[in-house]
Write a protein that holds these residues in place. Structure first.
Motif, PDB file in Angstrom:
ATOM      1  N   MET A   1       8.752   8.133   4.837  1.00  0.00           N
ATOM      2  CA  MET A   1       9.196   9.498   4.561  1.00  0.00           C
ATOM      3  C   MET A   1       8.830  10.412   5.725  1.00  0.00           C
ATOM      4  SD  MET A   1      10.499  10.208   1.391  1.00  0.00           S
ATOM      5  CE  MET A   1      11.114   8.953   0.268  1.00  0.00           C
ATOM      6  N   TYR A   2       9.717  11.339   5.995  1.00  0.00           N
ATOM      7  CA  TYR A   2       9.563  12.195   7.165  1.00  0.00           C
ATOM      8  C   TYR A   2       8.527  13.283   6.917  1.00  0.00           C
ATOM      9  CZ  TYR A   2      10.909  15.166  11.059  1.00  0.00           C
ATOM     10  OH  TYR A   2      10.906  15.920  12.196  1.00  0.00           O
ATOM     11  N   TYR A   3       8.513  13.856   5.693  1.00  0.00           N
ATOM     12  CA  TYR A   3       7.606  14.960   5.407  1.00  0.00           C
ATOM     13  C   TYR A   3       6.218  14.450   5.048  1.00  0.00           C
ATOM     14  CZ  TYR A   3      11.711  17.918   5.328  1.00  0.00           C
ATOM     15  OH  TYR A   3      12.849  18.588   5.688  1.00  0.00           O
ATOM     16  N   PRO A   4       5.182  15.059   5.611  1.00  0.00           N
ATOM     17  CA  PRO A   4       3.826  14.672   5.211  1.00  0.00           C
ATOM     18  C   PRO A   4       3.570  15.108   3.776  1.00  0.00           C
ATOM     19  CG  PRO A   4       3.743  16.580   6.642  1.00  0.00           C
ATOM     20  CD  PRO A   4       5.173  16.148   6.606  1.00  0.00           C
ATOM     21  N   ILE A   5       2.628  14.438   3.137  1.00  0.00           N
ATOM     22  CA  ILE A   5       2.391  14.708   1.724  1.00  0.00           C
ATOM     23  C   ILE A   5       0.935  15.123   1.559  1.00  0.00           C
ATOM     24  CG2 ILE A   5       1.753  12.353   1.120  1.00  0.00           C
ATOM     25  CD1 ILE A   5       3.640  12.658  -1.292  1.00  0.00           C
ATOM     26  N   SER A   6       0.691  16.105   0.714  1.00  0.00           N
ATOM     27  CA  SER A   6      -0.677  16.610   0.589  1.00  0.00           C
ATOM     28  C   SER A   6      -1.470  15.762  -0.399  1.00  0.00           C
ATOM     29  CB  SER A   6      -0.670  18.062   0.121  1.00  0.00           C
ATOM     30  OG  SER A   6      -0.505  18.115  -1.263  1.00  0.00           O
ATOM     31  N   ALA A   7      -2.791  15.833  -0.270  1.00  0.00           N
ATOM     32  CA  ALA A   7      -3.671  15.040  -1.129  1.00  0.00           C
ATOM     33  C   ALA A   7      -3.481  15.415  -2.597  1.00  0.00           C
ATOM     34  CB  ALA A   7      -5.118  15.237  -0.713  1.00  0.00           C
ATOM     35  N   LEU A   8      -3.201  16.690  -2.856  1.00  0.00           N
ATOM     36  CA  LEU A   8      -3.003  17.131  -4.242  1.00  0.00           C
ATOM     37  C   LEU A   8      -1.772  16.493  -4.858  1.00  0.00           C
ATOM     38  CD1 LEU A   8      -3.901  20.900  -4.286  1.00  0.00           C
ATOM     39  CD2 LEU A   8      -4.692  19.161  -5.861  1.00  0.00           C
ATOM     40  N   LEU A   9      -0.730  16.388  -4.050  1.00  0.00           N
ATOM     41  CA  LEU A   9       0.493  15.759  -4.539  1.00  0.00           C
ATOM     42  C   LEU A   9       0.248  14.280  -4.826  1.00  0.00           C
ATOM     43  CD1 LEU A   9       3.174  16.842  -5.211  1.00  0.00           C
ATOM     44  CD2 LEU A   9       3.952  16.428  -2.902  1.00  0.00           C
ATOM     45  N   ILE A  10      -0.579  13.665  -3.987  1.00  0.00           N
ATOM     46  CA  ILE A  10      -0.915  12.258  -4.222  1.00  0.00           C
ATOM     47  C   ILE A  10      -1.695  12.116  -5.521  1.00  0.00           C
ATOM     48  CG2 ILE A  10      -2.331  10.356  -3.358  1.00  0.00           C
ATOM     49  CD1 ILE A  10      -1.402  11.207  -0.546  1.00  0.00           C
ATOM     50  N   GLU A  11      -2.580  13.090  -5.790  1.00  0.00           N
ATOM     51  CA  GLU A  11      -3.298  13.074  -7.075  1.00  0.00           C
ATOM     52  C   GLU A  11      -2.302  13.130  -8.223  1.00  0.00           C
ATOM     53  OE1 GLU A  11      -6.299  16.090  -7.357  1.00  0.00           O
ATOM     54  OE2 GLU A  11      -7.136  15.555  -5.406  1.00  0.00           O
ATOM     55  N   CYS A  12      -1.306  13.974  -8.082  1.00  0.00           N
ATOM     56  CA  CYS A  12      -0.276  14.113  -9.114  1.00  0.00           C
ATOM     57  C   CYS A  12       0.453  12.777  -9.312  1.00  0.00           C
ATOM     58  CB  CYS A  12       0.697  15.217  -8.701  1.00  0.00           C
ATOM     59  SG  CYS A  12       2.021  15.490  -9.863  1.00  0.00           S
ATOM     60  N   ILE A  13       0.782  12.119  -8.207  1.00  0.00           N
ATOM     61  CA  ILE A  13       1.492  10.838  -8.299  1.00  0.00           C
ATOM     62  C   ILE A  13       0.617   9.790  -8.973  1.00  0.00           C
ATOM     63  CG2 ILE A  13       2.430   8.945  -6.924  1.00  0.00           C
ATOM     64  CD1 ILE A  13       3.305  11.119  -4.885  1.00  0.00           C
ATOM     65  N   ILE A  14      -0.647   9.717  -8.569  1.00  0.00           N
ATOM     66  CA  ILE A  14      -1.552   8.717  -9.151  1.00  0.00           C
ATOM     67  C   ILE A  14      -1.666   8.928 -10.656  1.00  0.00           C
ATOM     68  CG2 ILE A  14      -3.936   7.894  -9.235  1.00  0.00           C
ATOM     69  CD1 ILE A  14      -4.166   8.593  -6.263  1.00  0.00           C
ATOM     70  N   LEU A  15      -1.887  10.181 -11.062  1.00  0.00           N
ATOM     71  CA  LEU A  15      -2.027  10.470 -12.491  1.00  0.00           C
ATOM     72  C   LEU A  15      -0.745  10.114 -13.243  1.00  0.00           C
ATOM     73  CD1 LEU A  15      -4.004  13.843 -12.357  1.00  0.00           C
ATOM     74  CD2 LEU A  15      -4.853  11.625 -13.093  1.00  0.00           C
ATOM     75  N   SER A  16       0.404  10.345 -12.593  1.00  0.00           N
ATOM     76  CA  SER A  16       1.670   9.995 -13.234  1.00  0.00           C
ATOM     77  C   SER A  16       1.804   8.487 -13.405  1.00  0.00           C
ATOM     78  CB  SER A  16       2.850  10.517 -12.413  1.00  0.00           C
ATOM     79  OG  SER A  16       2.738  11.892 -12.213  1.00  0.00           O
TER      80      SER A  16
END
Lengths: 111, 201
Positions: A1-16
Motif C-alpha cells: 500500500m502506498y499510504y503509510p498507516i498509523s499505529a492507532l489504525l493498526i490497533e483498530c485492525i487488530i481488534l477487528s
C-alpha cells in the motif's frame, strides 16, 4: 500500500480481527499486512500494548503438539474498538468528501 | 542464515529486556516462525531484517508504547507491600536514630566542606581576575610609555613595548586557564548531581 498507516489504525485492525474469533500472532499479522507494509518488530509491540491496556487477553492453547498464544478481545477492547471505528468512519468520510469535492472549509469559499 | 541462527541472534540482542518481556518476545517470534512454516523461513527472515535491526526495532517500539514491565511485577508488590512497607519504616527509623550521633556531624561536615570548596573556587577566580586586571593595566601603561619613549631611546622603547606584549600574553593565558577551569568545575558539578540523583532513585 502506498499510504503509510498509523499505529492507532493498526490497533483498530487488530481488534477487528479478533472481534469475532480469537486469533494468533501469525494470522493477525497476515491480515494487517494486507493493508500495511509493517514489520513484525513493529506489530509485536502494538500487540503487547493492547494486552497491557487490557484490550486483549492472551491464553495458550495446544496446536499440533506445540503451544500457541491466542489473543482474545475483552469488553474494554470492544469499547475501544467502537471508539476507533467511529473515529475511522469520520476520518474516512471527511477525506472522501474532500476528494470528491463536496467539502471545503468554511473560510475557503470559492467564487 | 536459518531460523535457529536468527533466533540465537535475536536472543542475544534482546537480553537487555526484563526476563518476562524477553521470554514473551522470544516466544512470539518462535511461534511466528512455526506458523509461517519451514517453506517461508527465508521470506520471514528477509522481512524481519538482521537480528540486530529487528531487536533494536522491538526495543524502541516497546519503549515507545511503554509496555516494558518493571522488574517487580505488580502482583508481588501487592502481596508484600503492606508488611514490607511497615517493616521497612521501623527498620529505617531505628537506623536513623542510631546513626544520628555519627551521621549528623558527618552531614554537617560535608556541607561545610562543599561550602568551603565553593568559596575557595570563587576567591581563586577573583584573585585571578585581579591579577589579570593588574597585568592589563601595567601592559597598557607600558605600551603608552614605550611608544612615547621611542623618540628619545629606540632600545628602551622597544624593551617597554616588549614588556607590555609579554603582559598581554599572560592575560590571554590566564583567560584560557579560567575558561578551562570553569568548564572543569561545571562538569564536576553536573557529574556530582547526576550521581546523587541516580543514587536517590
Amino acid at each position: 500500500m502506498y499510504y503509510p498507516i498509523s499505529a492507532l489504525l493498526i490497533e483498530c485492525i487488530i481488534l477487528s480481527v479478533v472481534k469475532d474469533k480469537d486469533s494468533y500472532g501469525y494470522e493477525i499479522s497476515q491480515t494487517v499486512k494486507l493493508v500495511a507494509d509493517i514489520r513484525e518488530s513493529t506489530l509485536y509491540p502494538i500487540l503487547r500494548k493492547l494486552e497491557n491496556n487490557g484490550f486483549l487477553t492472551v491464553y495458550s492453547k495446544e496446536y499440533q503438539g506445540r503451544t500457541r498464544k491466542y489473543y482474545s478481545i475483552t469488553s474494554l477492547g470492544r469499547e475501544q474498538l467502537e471508539f476507533l471505528k467511529k473515529e475511522w468512519t469520520i476520518y474516512r468520510d471527511t477525506i472522501d468528501n474532500i476528494i470528491i469535492g463536496v467539502m471545503r472549509a468554511d473560510g475557503g469559499k470559492s467564487e | 542464515m536459518n531460523r535457529e541462527e536468527y533466533m540465537a541472534g535475536l536472543r542475544k540482542y534482546l537480553k537487555r529486556l526484563p526476563k518476562k518481556d524477553y521470554e514473551n518476545a522470544i516466544q512470539y517470534f518462535n511461534e511466528y516462525f512455526e506458523d509461517a512454516g519451514r517453506e517461508n523461513e527465508e521470506k520471514v527472515i528477509k522481512e524481519l531484517g538482521t537480528p540486530k535491526q529487528a531487536a533494536s526495532d522491538i526495543l524502541n517500539n516497546l519503549l515507545e508504547e511503554q509496555v516494558i514491565t518493571k522488574e517487580n511485577s505488580q502482583i508481588n508488590e501487592k502481596n508484600t507491600i503492606h508488611n514490607k512497607g511497615l517493616f521497612n519504616a521501623i527498620w529505617i527509623t531505628c537506623l536513623v536514630l542510631f546513626a544520628a550521633p555519627i551521621g549528623l556531624p558527618i552531614l554537617i561536615c560535608l556541607f561545610v566542606l562543599i561550602f568551603v570548596a565553593v568559596v575557595l573556587i570563587l576567591v581563586f577566580a577573583f584573585v585571578v581576575c585581579i591579577i589579570g586586571l593588574v597585568f592589563a593595566n601595567v601592559g597598557g601603561r607600558l605600551l603608552i610609555c614605550g611608544i612615547s619613549m621611542l623618540s628619545s631611546s629606540v632600545a628602551g622603547g622597544i624593551v617597554l613595548i616588549g614588556c607590555s606584549l609579554f603582559s598581554t600574553g599572560i592575560i590571554i593565558l590566564i583567560g584560557f586557564l579560567m575558561v578551562y577551569l570553569c568548564r572543569l568545575v561545571g562538569f564536576g558539578i553536573t557529574r556530582l548531581t547526576q550521581r546523587i540523583v541516580k543514587r536517590q532513585r
